[in-house]
Design a protein around this motif. Structure first.
Motif, mmCIF file in Angstrom:
data_model
loop_
_atom_site.group_PDB
_atom_site.id
_atom_site.type_symbol
_atom_site.label_atom_id
_atom_site.label_comp_id
_atom_site.label_asym_id
_atom_site.label_seq_id
_atom_site.Cartn_x
_atom_site.Cartn_y
_atom_site.Cartn_z
ATOM 1 N N LYS A 1 64.643 47.299 92.090
ATOM 2 C CA LYS A 1 64.240 48.451 91.994
ATOM 3 C C LYS A 1 63.901 49.451 93.093
ATOM 4 C CE LYS A 1 60.926 47.505 88.186
ATOM 5 N NZ LYS A 1 60.883 45.703 88.168
ATOM 6 N N TYR B 1 57.050 45.964 78.039
ATOM 7 C CA TYR B 1 58.127 46.325 78.128
ATOM 8 C C TYR B 1 58.542 45.621 76.314
ATOM 9 C CZ TYR B 1 59.185 49.907 81.503
ATOM 10 O OH TYR B 1 58.959 50.788 82.636
ATOM 11 N N ARG C 1 57.663 54.507 78.414
ATOM 12 C CA ARG C 1 59.237 53.237 78.329
ATOM 13 C C ARG C 1 59.891 53.336 77.207
ATOM 14 N NH1 ARG C 1 54.729 52.381 80.762
ATOM 15 N NH2 ARG C 1 53.918 50.701 82.214
ATOM 16 N N LEU D 1 51.742 59.180 77.133
ATOM 17 C CA LEU D 1 52.987 59.283 78.339
ATOM 18 C C LEU D 1 53.495 58.256 78.336
ATOM 19 C CD1 LEU D 1 50.823 60.726 80.481
ATOM 20 C CD2 LEU D 1 53.242 61.211 79.954
ATOM 21 N N TYR D 2 52.217 56.557 77.652
ATOM 22 C CA TYR D 2 52.913 55.066 78.575
ATOM 23 C C TYR D 2 53.824 54.929 77.385
ATOM 24 C CZ TYR D 2 51.658 50.096 78.303
ATOM 25 O OH TYR D 2 51.956 48.996 79.205
ATOM 26 N N PRO E 1 48.804 56.391 83.696
ATOM 27 C CA PRO E 1 49.820 56.750 83.493
ATOM 28 C C PRO E 1 50.815 58.223 83.617
ATOM 29 C CG PRO E 1 48.741 56.046 81.172
ATOM 30 C CD PRO E 1 47.939 56.575 82.291
ATOM 31 N N GLY F 1 56.123 48.346 86.109
ATOM 32 C CA GLY F 1 57.376 47.885 85.273
ATOM 33 C C GLY F 1 57.412 46.859 85.479
ATOM 34 N N VAL G 1 63.510 45.114 84.453
ATOM 35 C CA VAL G 1 62.571 46.578 83.973
ATOM 36 C C VAL G 1 62.160 45.949 82.349
ATOM 37 C CG1 VAL G 1 61.759 48.414 83.457
ATOM 38 C CG2 VAL G 1 62.572 47.447 85.347
ATOM 39 N N GLU H 1 62.767 54.146 79.253
ATOM 40 C CA GLU H 1 63.203 53.372 79.606
ATOM 41 C C GLU H 1 64.946 52.568 78.821
ATOM 42 O OE1 GLU H 1 62.919 52.616 82.681
ATOM 43 O OE2 GLU H 1 61.103 54.258 83.179
#
Lengths: 159, 694
Positions: free
Chosen positions: A125, B102, B50, B45-46, A143, A60, B96, B53
């Motif tokens: 965070k 992102y 994201r 997954l990646y 991941p 992140g 983030v 989020e």
């Protein structure tokens, strides 16, 4: 927006809200599912347990290597007297993920409270962030571990 | 097409490398396949994390706005701290979402990326607006409310789009998942196929190897069959016979005989009627041998040439009767390919009980051979059983052959001379050069036996040339001058040896022997070969001044001599004839006739074997010019010859006369010479067969 202005803004709101965090305030809580055992992790306790420092890439973020510092979560679990196979990590934003005990016992995940010498706040965070030593152990740069790197950690619940 | 065939031909060589190569190829292929699947899972997954989020932006914004509004409206449950935390969380989310990874996803999914940038720069303003919030003062919410109104729609749309994108990704993930399963299945199938292929390969190799071995075994068996068969006649061959004999060696108290057959006159058939006829005759003989034992346990073999063998189960009586019948049948005239052919056969046999203790069955071969030899010596066309005394002669022959071979090579065979005198004047007219050799075991060996052994052992050339050279050396040029003629006895077939003539000519050259001084007495060979080499030898020797002698009248007048331009310088009278001269009027007639014949041929005549003075007297009366024998002079060594030459042969003549007849009785113009009667006469009895073959 520069980091400086961010800090200034952070200071402004804390001052405005009058909520300067005391050393005794819990950063996050470790407990069993039925709350029979509960440990509020405070800055005091962390200082007592001791911290470790890793240089690693943080999820992140923009991929730079940072120096993170915090206690080994396993030590906190020992402190709480909790030993389970799996833990549910819950964040302030209610993000939840199951983390196996192995990550704490074997992989050395920490509850990072400082990045590059600066204490984490909610906005960046904090106050606690599960971080894996991914630079030392490339198998953790994955991941799967990234998804377990819960930031804004609120609770660690033994399953 | 040929390329394909070449490839197929090489298949056995490349089978294994192909299988190995397939495995080697399969390894990286499956590794890449699996790595692709793993990457796919990681990617999902990646992206999923994201987008999730991103979709939470709305929740955090709405939480903050509603908490702030409730706080301003005086909701007692809301505290400033709570509102602050909500703002922190909102801020953190925006922060983030503004990071690089992102943003990339927002770009990929065409989200309202600009919103995040705007929100990030508007955050300090929002913080200031939040700072003005007062509990129970609804108007303090004005600034925050304005912010909410300004961005809410876009935030909702942003989160919604992120959610949709995530769902789309999830759907895609299911597809990818199915694809991954397919890939895994393919890898699995490929490995199974390879595994099965490898197993089939191994089984095929095993099968092929077994088949190859079977074929090899069959081919060996066939070749053995061929190996043990005589191609011409279809009966067994020598290898087959020897094998069988060896096997029988292991059979205790085996009761069988080995019978050897040898055709008489086969060579003539071959020479006169051709090889094809010879082959037909051999087949005919083989069929007789087989037919004759058709009711008996027996097997027939051909050893090559005209030699046959039969292995017959039963006692010596059976062997004898079988051999008699077979020999009788072979001797009958046969019509072969429109030709009437008549040959005969000699047979010799030996039974198991002939073997002495400790002797193996292969001694039967030697025994049968000796018996066959005896049959041939007995005049052919007959059967002889093996008898132990044959072995004695055999042993003597074998040992002498070995010893003589060494003696010839060492030059240990001496030379002696038989003087040939003028029967009228008793002057030396010639000598016969002879070998003299004493064996350690058997003592003095007669010259005829020495010659016979040398001939059998293929030593005739070395022996003849050896003693001639020795004679030349021992006498020296001056003594040689005093001897008008030298006779050397050689077997006729020595002329068929390509090196003989040259060898002899070199010797004559070396010792400067004049033309006409050397005469070769040709002894009839068992199997003479009047081929090109024979004729060439005759020509070469004649050109070198060598003359020829014979005691074979038939040979002397043979038409082949004319073909070979072979003229005889001397006709020798056999001692058998000479011995009869005193007793029989008829013999005297023959001798007189031969003397006339010799004169007609311009040949000298030499009487051999004049051992008694009676004979000497008769021969002198008959005007025979030359002779040799005990009545004239013994055989002399080189020094004795030299001495006698100096003393003169007359002295011996005087002794003869004193002992025997009065000088007046002796006609001076009669000549005698002595030679061996036949070889058989000088050999021991046991050796009779051997001598007869010469």
């Amino acid at each position: 927006m520069s980091i400086l202005s961010k800090i200034a803004a952070g200071l402004a709101i804390t001052v405005a809200l009058g909520a300067v965090p005391a050393l005794a305030d819990p950063l996050f809580t470790i407990r069993t599912a039925d709350s029979a055992r509960t440990l509020d992790v405070t800055a005091d306790m962390m200082a007592r347990v001791g911290s470790v420092t890793y240089r690693t890439i943080l999820p992140g973020t923009d991929g730079a290597v940072h120096e993170v510092k915090g206690p080994l979560i396993q030590k906190l679990l020992d402190e709480a007297g909790i030993d389970a196979a799996n833990y549910m990590a819950v964040a302030l934003d209610n993000y939840e993920i199951e983390v196996p005990a192995e990550d704490f016992k074997a992989h050395g995940a920490i509850a990072a409270v400082e990045v590059d010498g600066k204490a984490l706040t909610v906005r960046d965070k904090g106050p606690a962030w599960i971080v894996y030593p991914a630079t030392d152990n490339p198998a953790l740069a994955d991941p799967l571990y990234e998804s377990r790197s819960v930031w804004q950690l609120k609770e660690l619940v033994a399953q | 097409m040929t390329a394909l065939r070449t490839l197929l031909g090489k298949l056995p060589l490349v089978r294994f490398p192909i299988i190995l190569a397939l495995f080697v190829i399969m390894l990286p292929v499956s590794y890449l396949g699996l790595a692709g699947i793993a990457d796919g899972i990681n990617n999902r997954l990646y992206f999923s994390a994201r987008l999730e989020e991103a979709s939470r932006l709305e929740l955090e914004a709405t939480t903050f706005f509603s908490k702030a509004e409730a706080f301003a409206e005086g909701d007692a449950r809301r505290t400033q701290k709570e509102v602050g935390l909500a703002l922190d969380l909102f801020w953190s989310r925006v922060d983030v979402l503004s990071t690089k990874s992102y943003r990339r996803i927002q770009e990929d999914e065409a989200l309202d990326e600009a919103l995040i940038t705007e929100l990030l720069s508007a955050m300090p303003a929002l913080e200031q607006a939040a700072a003005t919030l007062r509990q129970g003062k609804p108007e303090s919410y004005r600034d925050v409310g304005a912010f909410a109104r300004r961005y809410r729609e876009r935030i909702i749309a942003f989160s919604d789009d992120a959610n949709k994108a995530r769902r789309k990704r999830m759907n895609k993930a299911v597809e990818t998942h199915l694809k991954s399963v397919t890939t895994l299945k393919r890898i699995q199938i490929a490995y199974v196929v390879l595994g099965v292929g490898a197993v089939i390969y191994v089984l095929t190799e095993l099968y092929l190897t077994r088949r190859l071995n079977q074929r090899l075994g069959r081919s060996i068996a066939e070749n053995r069959q061929l190996l043990f068969t005589d191609h011409l006649t279809g009966i067994g061959n020598r290898a087959c016979f020897e094998n069988l004999l060896k096997e029988l060696d292991a059979v205790p108290q085996a009761d069988f005989s080995v019978i050897y057959f040898d055709l008489d006159g086969f060579k003539q058939v071959n020479d006169t009627l051709g090889h094809a006829m010879g082959d037909t005759l051999l087949k005919h003989v083989a069929s007789i041998l087989v037919a004759t034992h058709k009711d008996q346990a027996a097997a027939s073999f051909r050893f090559g040439g005209d030699e046959f063998a039969v292995l017959l189960v039963g006692g010596p009586e059976e062997a004898s009767s079988y051999a008699e019948r077979a020999v009788n049948r072979i001797a009958r005239p046969a019509v072969l390919a429109k030709n009437i052919v008549q040959v005969s056969a000699s047979a010799g046999f030996s039974h198991m009980r002939d073997l002495s203790a400790g002797e193996a069955t292969d001694a039967l071969m030697r025994n049968a051979d000796l018996a066959l030899y005896a049959a041939k010596s007995a005049g052919r066309n007959c059967v002889r059983p093996f008898a132990p005394p044959m072995l004695v002669g055999h042993e003597r022959k074998v040992r002498l052959e070995k010893a003589l071979s060494e003696a010839v090579r060492r030059g240990a065979v001496d030379v002696v001379f038989r003087p040939i005198l003028d029967l009228r004047t008793f002057a030396l007219r010639a000598v016969e050069v002879r070998p003299a050799w004493t064996d350690k075991t058997y003592g003095v060996i007669a010259p005829a036996e020495i010659r016979a052994i040398a001939e059998d052992g293929n030593l005739a050339l070395e022996l003849s040339a050896g003693i001639l050279g020795k004679a030349f050396r021992a006498l020296g040029p001056r003594v040689l001058q005093r001897i008008p003629t030298l006779y050397l006895d050689i077997p006729e077939n020595l002329l068929s040896q390509p090196t003989f003539a040259g060898h002899l000519c070199r010797l004559l050259d070396e010792f400067s022997i004049e033309r006409g001084r050397l005469q070769l007495e040709l002894r009839r060979a068992a199997k003479p070969d009047y081929g090109e080499t024979y004729l060439a030898s005759i020509r070469r020797l004649r050109d070198a001044g060598v003359a020829f002698a014979t005691k074979d009248i038939g040979r002397a007048i043979d038409r082949r001599n004319r073909l070979a331009n072979l003229d005889f310088g001397t006709l020798k009278l056999d001692r058998a004839l000479v011995e009869e001269v005193s007793r029989s009027e008829r013999s005297r007639g023959v001798v007189a006739g031969l003397a006339v014949l010799a004169r007609q041929m311009s040949a000298a005549i030499v009487a051999q074997g004049i051992d008694s003075t009676d004979d000497l007297k008769r021969l002198r009366q008959m005007n025979i010019a030359l002779g040799e024998g005990r009545a004239l002079s013994p055989v002399l060594s080189p020094p004795e010859l030299v001495k006698r030459l100096d003393e003169g042969f007359g002295a011996f003549d005087a002794v003869t006369r004193e002992k025997g007849a009065a000088p007046g009785d002796v006609a001076p113009d009669v000549i005698v010479k002595r030679e061996n009667r036949t070889v058989a006469d000088v050999l021991p009895d046991k050796f009779a067969g051997f001598g007869a073959a010469l």
